[in-house]
Structures are given as structure tokens and as C-alpha cells.
Write a protein that holds these residues in place. Structure first.
Motif, PDB file in Angstrom:
ATOM      1  N   ALA A  59       0.819  -1.211   0.000  1.00 34.93           N
ATOM      2  CA  ALA A  59       0.000   0.000   0.000  1.00 34.93           C
ATOM      3  C   ALA A  59       0.854   1.263   0.000  1.00 34.93           C
ATOM      4  N   LEU A  60       2.087   1.176   0.509  1.00 36.35           N
ATOM      5  CA  LEU A  60       2.970   2.343   0.555  1.00 36.35           C
ATOM      6  C   LEU A  60       3.720   2.562  -0.755  1.00 36.35           C
ATOM      7  N   ALA A  61       3.600   1.629  -1.684  1.00 34.02           N
ATOM      8  CA  ALA A  61       4.319   1.737  -2.961  1.00 34.02           C
ATOM      9  C   ALA A  61       3.484   2.522  -3.965  1.00 34.02           C
ATOM     10  N   GLN A  62       3.284   3.797  -3.675  1.00 32.04           N
ATOM     11  CA  GLN A  62       2.537   4.677  -4.569  1.00 32.04           C
ATOM     12  C   GLN A  62       3.517   5.469  -5.431  1.00 32.04           C
ATOM     13  N   PRO A  63       3.139   5.787  -6.691  1.00 33.50           N
ATOM     14  CA  PRO A  63       4.039   6.560  -7.556  1.00 33.50           C
ATOM     15  C   PRO A  63       4.508   7.833  -6.850  1.00 33.50           C
ATOM     16  N   PRO A  64       5.798   8.179  -7.009  1.00 32.73           N
ATOM     17  CA  PRO A  64       6.773   7.634  -7.955  1.00 32.73           C
ATOM     18  C   PRO A  64       7.555   6.424  -7.453  1.00 32.73           C
ATOM     19  N   VAL A  65       7.109   5.784  -6.374  1.00 31.41           N
ATOM     20  CA  VAL A  65       7.797   4.593  -5.879  1.00 31.41           C
ATOM     21  C   VAL A  65       7.612   3.461  -6.884  1.00 31.41           C
ATOM     22  N   VAL A  66       8.720   2.812  -7.252  1.00 32.59           N
ATOM     23  CA  VAL A  66       8.700   1.705  -8.204  1.00 32.59           C
ATOM     24  C   VAL A  66       8.774   0.399  -7.429  1.00 32.59           C
ATOM     25  N   THR A  92       9.944  13.004   0.423  1.00 32.57           N
ATOM     26  CA  THR A  92       8.511  13.227   0.249  1.00 32.57           C
ATOM     27  C   THR A  92       7.725  12.004   0.699  1.00 32.57           C
ATOM     28  N   TRP A  93       8.240  10.813   0.409  1.00 30.87           N
ATOM     29  CA  TRP A  93       7.598   9.571   0.853  1.00 30.87           C
ATOM     30  C   TRP A  93       7.598   9.475   2.376  1.00 30.87           C
ATOM     31  N   VAL A  94       8.711   9.822   3.009  1.00 31.59           N
ATOM     32  CA  VAL A  94       8.775   9.818   4.471  1.00 31.59           C
ATOM     33  C   VAL A  94       7.764  10.808   5.039  1.00 31.59           C
ATOM     34  N   ASN A  95       7.712  11.997   4.458  1.00 31.87           N
ATOM     35  CA  ASN A  95       6.802  13.027   4.946  1.00 31.87           C
ATOM     36  C   ASN A  95       5.341  12.588   4.830  1.00 31.87           C
ATOM     37  N   ALA A  96       5.008  11.899   3.744  1.00 32.62           N
ATOM     38  CA  ALA A  96       3.621  11.501   3.500  1.00 32.62           C
ATOM     39  C   ALA A  96       3.166  10.363   4.402  1.00 32.62           C
ATOM     40  N   ASN A  97       4.095   9.538   4.887  1.00 35.11           N
ATOM     41  CA  ASN A  97       3.705   8.321   5.592  1.00 35.11           C
ATOM     42  C   ASN A  97       4.098   8.282   7.063  1.00 35.11           C
ATOM     43  N   SER A  98       4.746   9.331   7.569  1.00 39.57           N
ATOM     44  CA  SER A  98       5.174   9.329   8.969  1.00 39.57           C
ATOM     45  C   SER A  98       3.995   9.455   9.925  1.00 39.57           C
ATOM     46  N   PHE A  99       3.038  10.322   9.595  1.00 36.92           N
ATOM     47  CA  PHE A  99       1.918  10.615  10.491  1.00 36.92           C
ATOM     48  C   PHE A  99       0.608  10.583   9.720  1.00 36.92           C
ATOM     49  N   ALA A 100      -0.453  10.254  10.431  1.00 33.17           N
ATOM     50  CA  ALA A 100      -1.806  10.381   9.897  1.00 33.17           C
ATOM     51  C   ALA A 100      -2.778  10.220  11.052  1.00 33.17           C
ATOM     52  N   ALA A 101      -3.956  10.790  10.890  1.00 34.39           N
ATOM     53  CA  ALA A 101      -5.011  10.591  11.877  1.00 34.39           C
ATOM     54  C   ALA A 101      -5.598   9.198  11.704  1.00 34.39           C
ATOM     55  N   VAL A 102      -5.969   8.575  12.809  1.00 33.97           N
ATOM     56  CA  VAL A 102      -6.539   7.232  12.757  1.00 33.97           C
ATOM     57  C   VAL A 102      -7.971   7.271  12.234  1.00 33.97           C
ATOM     58  N   SER A 103      -8.691   8.355  12.516  1.00 34.82           N
ATOM     59  CA  SER A 103     -10.070   8.497  12.051  1.00 34.82           C
ATOM     60  C   SER A 103     -10.155   9.638  11.048  1.00 34.82           C
ATOM     61  N   ASP A 104     -11.309   9.749  10.395  1.00 36.99           N
ATOM     62  CA  ASP A 104     -11.530  10.813   9.416  1.00 36.99           C
ATOM     63  C   ASP A 104     -12.063  12.088  10.054  1.00 36.99           C
ATOM     64  N   ASN A 105     -12.177  12.101  11.365  1.00 40.44           N
ATOM     65  CA  ASN A 105     -12.609  13.307  12.070  1.00 40.44           C
ATOM     66  C   ASN A 105     -11.606  14.425  11.817  1.00 40.44           C
ATOM     67  N   GLY A 106     -12.095  15.583  11.415  1.00 42.26           N
ATOM     68  CA  GLY A 106     -11.199  16.682  11.081  1.00 42.26           C
ATOM     69  C   GLY A 106     -10.351  17.157  12.239  1.00 42.26           C
ATOM     70  N   ASP A 107     -10.789  16.905  13.480  1.00 40.43           N
ATOM     71  CA  ASP A 107     -10.037  17.336  14.661  1.00 40.43           C
ATOM     72  C   ASP A 107      -9.135  16.238  15.212  1.00 40.43           C
ATOM     73  N   ALA A 108      -9.084  15.095  14.535  1.00 43.51           N
ATOM     74  CA  ALA A 108      -8.289  13.978  15.042  1.00 43.51           C
ATOM     75  C   ALA A 108      -6.801  14.316  15.001  1.00 43.51           C
ATOM     76  N   THR A 109      -6.066  13.812  15.980  1.00 49.43           N
ATOM     77  CA  THR A 109      -4.632  14.077  16.089  1.00 49.43           C
ATOM     78  C   THR A 109      -3.846  13.162  15.160  1.00 49.43           C
ATOM     79  N   ALA A 110      -2.838  13.729  14.510  1.00 44.51           N
ATOM     80  CA  ALA A 110      -1.942  12.918  13.685  1.00 44.51           C
ATOM     81  C   ALA A 110      -1.028  12.103  14.595  1.00 44.51           C
ATOM     82  N   VAL A 111      -0.998  10.797  14.385  1.00 44.16           N
ATOM     83  CA  VAL A 111      -0.162   9.904  15.185  1.00 44.16           C
ATOM     84  C   VAL A 111       0.788   9.158  14.258  1.00 44.16           C
TER      85      VAL A 111
END
Length: 324
Positions: A59-66, A92-111
Motif C-alpha cells: 500500500a505504501l508503494a505509490q508513484p513515484p515509488v517503483v 517526500t515519501w517519508v513526509n507523507a507516511n510518517s503521520f496520519a489521523a486514525v479516524s476521518d474526524n477533522g479534529d483527530a490528532t496525527a499519530v
């Protein structure tokens, strides 16, 4: 007699060209084998079921990842994701995948690795970037945090740790959790970037009393080829831009600490050359639910700390390394 060659022809329709898509139920084609002299391998270290780790890496192999494999040699650590051509793409890949909110709530904390936990039930321990060489992978000669060239869309502030080591937590809270609940540990020698600062507050439930808040910093850490992130109290992280130069090799920084219903706390830090002095806590009476303006100024050999426009500390300083 001579043998006569015979040509056999068919009047039927020409054979169908190979399908560009796989038939249903067929196994996926293996990834290409790449042996380029430059580029970066991306991999991920996770805690959880092996099958889920394989799915997460895909799932983490998104373009431009080959989707590719090294040709022998030392493999990258962890679960291989793929390769990219440039350092900008790797960061850019590290930045995109280091953190994310667990839920789709707009106030959710990035973990750390939030989507990997939400989608695959896995805990992220590190995103790994290694240099590609003929035959495999090898560690990259990383520059210090302040000297690392960043892609235009990556907003990491170079910083340093205010203490020798500190527990890193997966999420902020109104009070400091016990160290046993840490997610990771960051050391003074690690490369460190500040991503953002946030308050976490405990509401007393009274409209007339402001909440009590602890200031937190969301950080990204590089240790060798491994990147990991988390949250630490903001008083433990010094952005490079926060330092104010003084006489000699002395420099000072003022960091937010806590905010209560009738006071606010800051931490004054000093560094002399390579030596860090002990932190000085400053508490000032303050009413309100926002942080007051605060700054540290060096006027000749006078150090002045201003909180809400009022002097909170005035001290004589000297260029003499033995002077207090």
C-alpha cells in the motif's frame, strides 16, 4: 527424388494478442529486478502480523515509488516497499507516511503511522531510506538536520533536543504521561525536525476558568537510515531558529511549557559552545486562554526575558567562559 518443403496455412482468424491485463485468479507478476547505480530503497519496519506487513508495504508503494527488488547484496532493513530515483522523492515519501489521523474526524490528532494502524492494525516503528548501489543497499551519508536539502513541499524545521534523551509518545495529552507509556525514545545525537506545536488542555468544566494546558511538539527523528516520529513536550525541542546569540559562544532560547488558569510557564535554555546549561523555569501570572507574547533579548551583556511585554528575568551575562 527431392523433398519439397511444405507450407501449412490456416484460413482461421489470427491468434488473439496477449491480454494487457491478467485473467481473474492469476497470480500477480513478480516485481522488476533493478540494478541501477543510483537511487534510494524504501522499506518499513512494523509490529504486527506478517501478512498484514506485506499488505501494508504494498500500500505504501505509490508513484513515484517503483515496485522493484535489489539484485543480491545486502537487502534494505524491514519490509521492502520499492525504490525511487531521487532524495527529494524519498523524503517526500517519508513526509507523507510518517503521520496520519486514525479516524476521518477533522479534529483527530496525527499519530505515527496512523493509516497503517487504521487500515492494517500495525504499529509503525520506522520508515527506512537506504542508498541504492550495484548489488544491493548501503547506508546513505546523511548530512545534519539543518544541512539536509528538503523538497519544496516538505516543511520540517531543523531542531535539537533540550535534554540528553526524552521519551516520545504516540499522541499528546493534557499532562505528561509516565515514561513507561512511551512510543519511542529520542537521543541528543539524533537528527531532529519540528513539524508543529499544539496545546493539549484539561477543561475544568467551568466557563469562568480557562483550561490547564501542556504544550506539545510533533517531531520527526532520523537515527541512521531510520525515520520515526511522535510527540514530546515542547520544552524539550529547540528549533534552530529559536536561538538568540549572546557574547562569546553563549546563546539562549525561550520555549513554552504550560498554561494554567492564572499563570503561564516558559523554559529558558542556554548553551555555551557545546555545553548545555541547566534549564531555568519562568512562571508569570497570566489570565486568558491564549499564550502571551514572549521573547528573549540580549542587549550587550544584559539578558532580558519578556513575557506579555513585562520583564520576567534580567541577568548580566559575560563572554568569559568561566563567568556565571
Amino acid at each position: 527424388m527431392f523433398a519439397v518443403p511444405i507450407t501449412v496455412a490456416s484460413a482461421g482468424p489470427p491468434p488473439a494478442p496477449p491480454s494487457s491485463t491478467q485473467a481473474e485468479g492469476e497470480d500477480a507478476l513478480p516485481p522488476a529486478i533493478v540494478d541501477a547505480p543510483s537511487g534510494f530503497w524504501l522499506s518499513v519496519e512494523l509490529i504486527g502480523p506478517r501478512g498484514a506487513q506485506i499488505d501494508a508495504a504494498r500500500a505504501l508503494a505509490q508513484p513515484p515509488v517503483v515496485d522493484a527488488l535489489p539484485r543480491g547484496g545486502a537487502p534494505p532493513p524491514g519490509e521492502l516497499v520499492g525504490r525511487v530515483d531521487t532524495l527529494d522523492q524519498a523524503l517526500t515519501w517519508v513526509n507523507a507516511n510518517s503521520f496520519a489521523a486514525v479516524s476521518d474526524n477533522g479534529d483527530a490528532t496525527a499519530v505515527p503511522g496512523g493509516r497503517l494502524y487504521a487500515d492494517h492494525g500495525l504499529f509503525l516503528t520506522a520508515l527506512v531510506v537506504t542508498a541504492e548501489v550495484i548489488g544491493g543497499a548501503q547506508p546513505y551519508a546523511w548530512p545534519p538536520a539543518g544541512a539536509l536539502p528538503l523538497p519544496p513541499d516538505v516543511d520540517w524545521q531543523p531542531a535539537s533536543l533540550a535534554v540528553a534523551r526524552a521519551p516520545v509518545f504516540a499522541a499528546p495529552s493534557p499532562s505528561l504521561p509516565p515514561a513507561s507509556e512511551r512510543y519511542q525514545v529520542v537521543d541528543l545525537d539524533d537528527s531532529l525536525w519540528l513539524l508543529e506545536s499544539q496545546d493539549r488542555c484539561e477543561d475544568p468544566g467551568l466557563s469562568s476558568v480557562p483550561p490547564t494546558c501542556l504544550r506539545w511538539a510533533r517531531i520527526l527523528v532520523r537515527r541512521g537510515e531510520r525515520f520515526f516520529g511522535g510527540w514530546v513536550p515542547a520544552a524539550h525541542v529547540i528549533p534552530d531558529s529559536a536561538w538568540v546569540g549572546g557574547p562569546g559562544e553563549r546563546r539562549f532560547a525561550l520555549l513554552p511549557g504550560h498554561r494554567g488558569h492564572d499563570e503561564v510557564g516558559f523554559v529558558l535554555l542556554e548553551q555555551r559552545g557545546e555545553r548545555r546549561e541547566g534549564p531555568v523555569g519562568l512562571v508569570q501570572a497570566h489570565a486568558g486562554d491564549t499564550w502571551p507574547a514572549a521573547s528573549v533579548e540580549v542587549l550587550g551583556e544584559e539578558l532580558v526575558v519578556l513575557i506579555a511585554g513585562q520583564p520576567a528575568l534580567t541577568r548580566h551575562i559575560s563572554a568569559d567562559p568561566l563567568a556565571p
